[in-house]
Design a protein around this motif. Structure first.
Motif, PDB file in Angstrom:
ATOM      1  N   GLY A   1      12.649  -4.840  -7.795  1.00 24.45           N
ATOM      2  CA  GLY A   1      11.121  -4.708  -6.789  1.00 24.45           C
ATOM      3  C   GLY A   1      10.204  -3.910  -7.665  1.00 24.45           C
ATOM      4  O   GLY A   1       8.945  -4.304  -7.414  1.00 24.45           O
TER       5      GLY A   1
ATOM      6  N   ASP B   1      14.570  -1.245   1.731  1.00 25.48           N
ATOM      7  CA  ASP B   1      13.417  -0.585   2.351  1.00 25.48           C
ATOM      8  C   ASP B   1      12.312  -0.689   1.423  1.00 25.48           C
ATOM      9  O   ASP B   1      12.459  -0.690  -0.023  1.00 25.48           O
ATOM     10  CB  ASP B   1      13.799   1.108   2.713  1.00 25.48           C
ATOM     11  N   LYS B   2      11.000  -0.705   1.897  1.00 23.06           N
ATOM     12  CA  LYS B   2       9.761  -0.759   1.053  1.00 23.06           C
ATOM     13  C   LYS B   2       9.071   0.705   1.194  1.00 23.06           C
ATOM     14  O   LYS B   2       8.928   1.248   2.292  1.00 23.06           O
ATOM     15  CB  LYS B   2       8.775  -1.835   1.697  1.00 23.06           C
TER      16      LYS B   2
ATOM     17  N   LEU C   1      14.631   1.749  -8.047  1.00 25.30           N
ATOM     18  CA  LEU C   1      13.351   1.061  -7.841  1.00 25.30           C
ATOM     19  C   LEU C   1      13.526  -0.213  -8.694  1.00 25.30           C
ATOM     20  O   LEU C   1      12.835  -1.111  -8.702  1.00 25.30           O
ATOM     21  CB  LEU C   1      12.395   2.166  -8.531  1.00 25.30           C
TER      22      LEU C   1
ATOM     23  N   GLN D   1      16.325  -1.687  -4.134  1.00 28.07           N
ATOM     24  CA  GLN D   1      17.517  -2.617  -4.143  1.00 28.07           C
ATOM     25  C   GLN D   1      18.453  -1.529  -4.221  1.00 28.07           C
ATOM     26  O   GLN D   1      18.593  -0.588  -4.816  1.00 28.07           O
ATOM     27  CB  GLN D   1      17.224  -3.541  -5.351  1.00 28.07           C
TER      28      GLN D   1
ATOM     29  N   THR E   1       3.482  -0.457  -3.795  1.00 24.01           N
ATOM     30  CA  THR E   1       4.552  -0.686  -2.827  1.00 24.01           C
ATOM     31  C   THR E   1       5.867  -1.328  -3.280  1.00 24.01           C
ATOM     32  O   THR E   1       5.585  -2.546  -4.090  1.00 24.01           O
ATOM     33  CB  THR E   1       4.175  -1.250  -1.773  1.00 24.01           C
ATOM     34  N   VAL E   2       6.879  -0.646  -3.435  1.00 21.88           N
ATOM     35  CA  VAL E   2       8.196  -1.316  -4.001  1.00 21.88           C
ATOM     36  C   VAL E   2       9.347  -1.327  -3.074  1.00 21.88           C
ATOM     37  O   VAL E   2       9.454  -0.723  -2.250  1.00 21.88           O
ATOM     38  CB  VAL E   2       8.554  -0.270  -5.187  1.00 21.88           C
ATOM     39  N   LYS E   3      10.014  -2.734  -3.130  1.00 21.06           N
ATOM     40  CA  LYS E   3      11.033  -3.142  -2.371  1.00 21.06           C
ATOM     41  C   LYS E   3      12.434  -2.542  -2.982  1.00 21.06           C
ATOM     42  O   LYS E   3      12.674  -2.730  -4.211  1.00 21.06           O
ATOM     43  CB  LYS E   3      11.402  -4.298  -2.092  1.00 21.06           C
TER      44      LYS E   3
ATOM     45  N   LYS F   1       6.355   3.623  -0.841  1.00 16.88           N
ATOM     46  CA  LYS F   1       5.129   3.830  -1.750  1.00 16.88           C
ATOM     47  C   LYS F   1       5.402   4.987  -2.750  1.00 16.88           C
ATOM     48  O   LYS F   1       5.992   6.064  -2.656  1.00 16.88           O
ATOM     49  CB  LYS F   1       3.807   4.396  -0.898  1.00 16.88           C
TER      50      LYS F   1
ATOM     51  N   ALA G   1       6.259  -5.185  -8.213  1.00 22.95           N
ATOM     52  CA  ALA G   1       5.170  -4.232  -7.731  1.00 22.95           C
ATOM     53  C   ALA G   1       4.076  -4.216  -8.843  1.00 22.95           C
ATOM     54  O   ALA G   1       3.142  -3.614  -8.885  1.00 22.95           O
ATOM     55  CB  ALA G   1       5.681  -3.133  -7.422  1.00 22.95           C
TER      56      ALA G   1
END
Length: 466
Positions: free
Chosen positions: A395, A443-444, A366, A463, A459-461, A446, A399
């Motif tokens: 990410g 990936d993103k 995250l 890494q 929502t977090v992308k 929740k 967020a």
């Protein structure tokens, strides 16, 4: 000159009443004083009486020159005197011996023939050479049930991929500057691809100075460690073998597994190479801990016999496809108790591909640093993972996730508490890591958090990180 055991009689002694048998150049007589007359003179011989008492045998003397008998006793042949009744009995016994010998010969021939048939059925090695290989195979298969014939063919194919792994260490002499390589552990593994990659458990090779991979053909290779994932108890080795000599396993999937499906374990229990055990999938979604203490989730429980030495070997389905890597058992005696666990193939595929590509596991993250579970409980947080810091431009930062922050009155406010990732609940740090491992970098997802006592979702992308 008198022969041993004989005395020369004088001419003029009373003649013997014994029968005299003259056969060619040899004369035989009963052991009594006898006169034997020839064309040139008469000679007499008398047997030692002591010898006469010991045996009823005909003494044989050689006729050397006409009219002269040799005084040297030369034993040519002896034969026990027999009465006509004894001769008939001996003849009858001889006939029975012949019959018994014939019967024994027939029984022996039948036993050999039966042995050839039995051994030919079960081993295929004692069939007559005139029978073709196809006929031998057909004859053996005809005696197997369909399930047995299927297992035999499955094992013959899959066992070519299974290897014996030896963990060796270098031991140095105490008094002299010498060293030797000794085995300090062993386990199993299997061929992953034609490039020479071999998969096994991390604990099989942990602490090794060198790793040796051996095949059923008795060919051995010194392997190079490509990468390890200690948290997942997996390791990838590399051997320099020709592609033609490598037989990778077919890779299955964990998604279609059901409790009750057949499970086959191939490995080297107690050093007994390439052993097959059969069972079923007893349960799915089990958990056990790796050497690092991390929880390995979604494990397969099976009652197929798994013993020390099976670690790192493949767990197969009824089609011979890889569905897991045999890893551990629950037993008080360190032998099979019918409760064994295997790392699911979906986890194996993801980890192995990363180890081959990067030499390490690239975990999705995250972009936060968190307190340990012990620290969180000390802060009176009973559930979830407390964020300590947020990495800039990550990410999580984008967020809007928060870490610990200082207030105006020099007091501190706790950061956000992560309580869920996608559909998975997060109660502790282990849950967080296991939930994130289902995704990949980019990936993103929740993320459910608690902030100021209220739950919210962002929502977090993700890494990549080691």
């Amino acid at each position: 000159m008198a022969a041993k055991g004989m005395t020369t009689g004088s001419r003029g002694s009373s003649p013997s009443t014994s029968r005299v048998v003259n056969s060619g150049r040899y004369i035989a007589s009963f052991p009594l004083l006898c006169w034997m007359k020839t064309g040139l003179g008469v000679s007499a011989y008398q047997e030692d009486p002591a010898a006469r008492k010991k045996t009823d045998r005909i003494l044989v003397y050689k006729f050397v020159n006409p009219g002269v008998f040799s005084r040297e006793r030369i034993k040519i042949k002896t034969q026990r005197l027999q009465s006509p009744l004894k001769k008939n009995r001996r003849l009858a016994m001889s006939k029975w011996k012949v019959r018994i010998a014939l019967a024994g010969g027939l029984l022996l021939s039948f036993a050999i023939l039966l042995g050839d048939v039995v051994l030919g059925v079960f081993s295929g090695k004692r069939e007559p050479q005139a029978v073709s290989a196809g006929m031998r195979s057909a004859g053996a298969d005809s005696l197997l049930r369909p399930e047995e014939a299927h297992l035999v063919k499955l094992f013959e194919k899959a066992s070519r991929s299974v290897v014996f792994i030896t963990n060796t260490a270098v031991r140095r002499g105490f008094f002299f500057d010498t060293s030797k390589e000794v085995a300090q552990g062993s386990g199993s593994g299997f061929v992953w691809d034609k490039k020479g990659h071999v998969v096994t458990n991390y604990h099989v090779i942990a602490g090794a100075d060198s790793v040796i991979v051996s095949f059923d053909s008795k060919t051995s290779y010194r392997a190079r460690v490509v990468g390890v994932a200690a948290d997942k108890d997996l390791a990838v080795l590399k051997i320099d073998a020709s592609a033609d000599s490598l037989y990778p396993l077919s890779i299955g999937t964990s998604n279609s597994l059901k409790v009750g499906m057949m499970a086959l374990a191939i490995g080297n229990p107690f050093g007994l190479d390439r052993s097959l055990s059969k069972g079923i999938i007893s349960a799915l979604g089990r958990e056990f801990r790796s050497l690092t203490g991390r929880t390995i989730t979604s494990a397969i429980q099976t009652d197929a016999a798994i013993n020390p030495g099976n670690s790192g070997g493949p767990l197969l389905d009824s089609g011979g496809r890889l569905i897991g890597v045999n890893t551990t058992i629950i037993s008080g005696s360190r032998s099979s108790s019918g409760v064994g666990f295997a790392i699911p193939v979906n986890t194996v595929r993801r980890v192995v591909e990363q180890l081959i590509r990067f030499g390490k596991v690239v975990r999705p993250t995250l972009g936060v640093y968190n307190f340990s579970d012990e620290q969180a409980r000390y802060l009176d947080v009973e559930r979830g993972v407390v964020i300590r810091n947020v990495v800039k431009e990550s990410g999580a930062a984008v967020a809007g996730l928060r870490g610990v922050r200082e207030l105006r009155n020099r007091r501190f406010a706790l950061g956000d508490v992560i309580v869920g990732i996608a559909e998975d609940a997060v109660d502790d740090e282990d849950d967080l890591l296991n939930a994130l491992e289902k995704f990949k970098a980019g990936d993103k997802v929740k993320v459910s958090i608690l902030r100021d006592g209220k739950e919210k979702t962002v929502t977090v992308k993700l890494q990549g990180a080691e």
